[in-house]
Design an enzyme around this catalytic site. Sequence first.
Site, PDB file in Angstrom:
ATOM      1  N   GLN A   1      41.435 -51.450 -39.389  1.00 35.18           N
ATOM      2  CA  GLN A   1      40.392 -50.763 -38.635  1.00 35.18           C
ATOM      3  C   GLN A   1      40.970 -49.466 -38.087  1.00 35.18           C
ATOM      4  O   GLN A   1      42.056 -49.450 -37.511  1.00 35.18           O
ATOM      5  CB  GLN A   1      39.922 -51.660 -37.493  1.00 35.18           C
ATOM      6  N   THR A   2      40.247 -48.366 -38.275  1.00 33.49           N
ATOM      7  CA  THR A   2      40.731 -47.098 -37.732  1.00 33.49           C
ATOM      8  C   THR A   2      39.566 -46.177 -37.415  1.00 33.49           C
ATOM      9  O   THR A   2      38.491 -46.278 -38.008  1.00 33.49           O
ATOM     10  CB  THR A   2      41.700 -46.414 -38.715  1.00 33.49           C
ATOM     11  N   ARG A   3      39.809 -45.266 -36.482  1.00 32.36           N
ATOM     12  CA  ARG A   3      38.836 -44.225 -36.147  1.00 32.36           C
ATOM     13  C   ARG A   3      39.511 -42.849 -36.157  1.00 32.36           C
ATOM     14  O   ARG A   3      38.933 -41.865 -35.699  1.00 32.36           O
ATOM     15  CB  ARG A   3      38.204 -44.485 -34.767  1.00 32.36           C
TER      16      ARG A   3
ATOM     17  N   HIS B   1      48.071 -41.006 -41.239  1.00 41.29           N
ATOM     18  CA  HIS B   1      49.248 -40.210 -41.560  1.00 41.29           C
ATOM     19  C   HIS B   1      50.337 -41.141 -42.107  1.00 41.29           C
ATOM     20  O   HIS B   1      50.072 -42.296 -42.441  1.00 41.29           O
ATOM     21  CB  HIS B   1      49.708 -39.436 -40.330  1.00 41.29           C
TER      22      HIS B   1
ATOM     23  N   HIS C   1      50.751 -44.599 -40.494  1.00 37.69           N
ATOM     24  CA  HIS C   1      49.702 -45.571 -40.818  1.00 37.69           C
ATOM     25  C   HIS C   1      49.898 -46.161 -42.216  1.00 37.69           C
ATOM     26  O   HIS C   1      49.645 -47.350 -42.440  1.00 37.69           O
ATOM     27  CB  HIS C   1      48.322 -44.913 -40.718  1.00 37.69           C
TER      28      HIS C   1
ATOM     29  N   GLY D   1      47.165 -53.492 -33.819  1.00 35.74           N
ATOM     30  CA  GLY D   1      48.323 -52.726 -33.371  1.00 35.74           C
ATOM     31  C   GLY D   1      48.344 -52.515 -31.878  1.00 35.74           C
ATOM     32  O   GLY D   1      47.699 -53.228 -31.105  1.00 35.74           O
ATOM     33  N   ARG D   2      49.071 -51.513 -31.490  1.00 31.75           N
ATOM     34  CA  ARG D   2      49.213 -51.176 -30.078  1.00 31.75           C
ATOM     35  C   ARG D   2      47.906 -50.584 -29.544  1.00 31.75           C
ATOM     36  O   ARG D   2      47.310 -49.725 -30.160  1.00 31.75           O
ATOM     37  CB  ARG D   2      50.350 -50.164 -29.908  1.00 31.75           C
ATOM     38  N   ASP D   3      47.454 -51.058 -28.399  1.00 32.92           N
ATOM     39  CA  ASP D   3      46.251 -50.545 -27.734  1.00 32.92           C
ATOM     40  C   ASP D   3      45.059 -50.509 -28.691  1.00 32.92           C
ATOM     41  O   ASP D   3      44.365 -49.496 -28.797  1.00 32.92           O
ATOM     42  CB  ASP D   3      46.521 -49.155 -27.151  1.00 32.92           C
ATOM     43  N   HIS D   4      44.817 -51.609 -29.371  1.00 31.75           N
ATOM     44  CA  HIS D   4      43.732 -51.689 -30.351  1.00 31.75           C
ATOM     45  C   HIS D   4      42.384 -51.406 -29.679  1.00 31.75           C
ATOM     46  O   HIS D   4      42.013 -52.040 -28.696  1.00 31.75           O
ATOM     47  CB  HIS D   4      43.712 -53.085 -30.972  1.00 31.75           C
ATOM     48  N   ALA D   5      41.649 -50.435 -30.213  1.00 24.41           N
ATOM     49  CA  ALA D   5      40.325 -50.041 -29.709  1.00 24.41           C
ATOM     50  C   ALA D   5      40.370 -49.684 -28.233  1.00 24.41           C
ATOM     51  O   ALA D   5      39.388 -49.865 -27.513  1.00 24.41           O
ATOM     52  CB  ALA D   5      39.295 -51.140 -29.954  1.00 24.41           C
TER      53      ALA D   5
ATOM     54  N   ARG E   1      14.907  -5.302 -31.220  1.00 25.66           N
ATOM     55  CA  ARG E   1      13.498  -5.133 -30.825  1.00 25.66           C
ATOM     56  C   ARG E   1      12.838  -4.033 -31.648  1.00 25.66           C
ATOM     57  O   ARG E   1      11.686  -4.150 -32.060  1.00 25.66           O
ATOM     58  CB  ARG E   1      13.397  -4.805 -29.339  1.00 25.66           C
TER      59      ARG E   1
ATOM     60  N   ARG F   1       9.727 -12.923 -24.828  1.00 25.17           N
ATOM     61  CA  ARG F   1      11.194 -12.947 -24.801  1.00 25.17           C
ATOM     62  C   ARG F   1      11.734 -14.162 -25.555  1.00 25.17           C
ATOM     63  O   ARG F   1      12.728 -14.068 -26.281  1.00 25.17           O
ATOM     64  CB  ARG F   1      11.710 -12.956 -23.343  1.00 25.17           C
TER      65      ARG F   1
END
Length: 462
Positions: free
Chosen positions: A200-202, A206, A209, A294-298, A440, A454
């Site tokens: 899962q990724t957002r 790189h 990953h 992984g670390r701090d998922h979502a 104009r 205007r």
Amino acid sequence: MPTHNHLVPPHGGELVDLSVGEERAAELKAQSRHFPSWDLTARQVCDLELLLSGGFSPLRGFMTKADYESVCYSLRLTTGILWPMPITLDVSERFAKSLKSKSSKIALRDGEGVMLAVLNVEEVWQPDRKVEAAEVFGTTSSVHPGVDYLLNKGNRWYLGGTIEGLRLPSFYDFKSLRSTPAELRAEFARLGWRRVVAFQTRNPMHRAHVELTFRAAKQVEASLLIHPAVGITRPGDVDYFTRVRCYQLILAKFPAGTAKLSLLSLAMRMGGPREAIWHALIRKNHGCSHLIVGRDHAGPGKDENGNPFYEPYEAQDLFRKYEAEIGVRMVPFQAMVYVEDKDKYLPEDEVPADARVLNVSGTELRQRLNEGRDIPGWFTYSDVAQELRRSFPPRHKQGVTIFFSGLSGAGKSTIANVLLIKFLETGGRPVTLLDGDLVRQHLSSELGFSKEHRDINIRRIG
């Protein structure tokens, strides 16, 4: 619906399909002229798509109050089945009060007015959204994107009931990469895949990953599904069009036949530990046997005081607690870091004590792109870096608009002409000057200076 017995079974034992047959669809379309209509938000379209396709199995509609409260307080539906995230349809107070519970049908429409489904309303209620935020997200801070939606952006009333689906939402981009759970399961069967680990990724992927996913697949002897969320993600994220082009380049880095890319129209809640379980259940419905956590998922980052909303491996801890019920095995991973003297990526818990570790944060990457600076080859691949530069050119190649406003005779045209000449003298970019008087004269000579005229003049310039 076939689920392919060699794959992990769907959550609840059955892959839900909420689409109706042609005869019932024609009947609902004919009746719908008498139904009230609700125009779905982008988040609601994402939720509806996964309800219709079975991505949210065993759910058969938007949750009623009993299921909603059970999920908030105990991570379970009233049937006892594990489910960590409320799936509700939020509507305005005016719309809610116009309905009668257990007797209304609602046409659910997309932004273009196309009817996607009919909701058989079973319940209408006003939830305590602060309690929901505290229970589901563990905080009531509006810095948290999920809480911000609940308290500041979402509607205050909820509707619950079963759904009859007429059609899935339409997409015109990356159509070959958008697969329903049933389609993905059939593809796994065709490929002969039995064990599938989902990633899962957002974010763009790189080198770190690729190393992480390659190690994970090798560790559990599984094929890899890169399954990015392309619905609603965290504010400020790289747009999914750019991300998908990067994923397509990344796919070529894996051995042939070992990895697949498929897009998921998921509206993320950034719910950390609960969301990790939710992600696993969704991937289970798509036929995956494992999920990389992984670390701090979502995770949504830090609160207003600079403290993280969730501990780095809190999602892994909660997942481990419910792993047997989830029915998907977790592949836990530490953060991957680049060790310079070894010229390779390692999990941070395997890094020698005296090793020099290099890293490029998301903030630094944006700065490098913005300033046109090099992106290190150890951090990402040259073709991925080039794709990112296409979408995020350096500042001196980005377009800019400068407005001069003021009273007649204040010097607007004079200053603008001086600036035009200086820009042309410096060179490096094309420059266009739009002078209000000239516009104009040549475009809006018949207009006066009333508010209406205007506004018309401004629209013509636009």
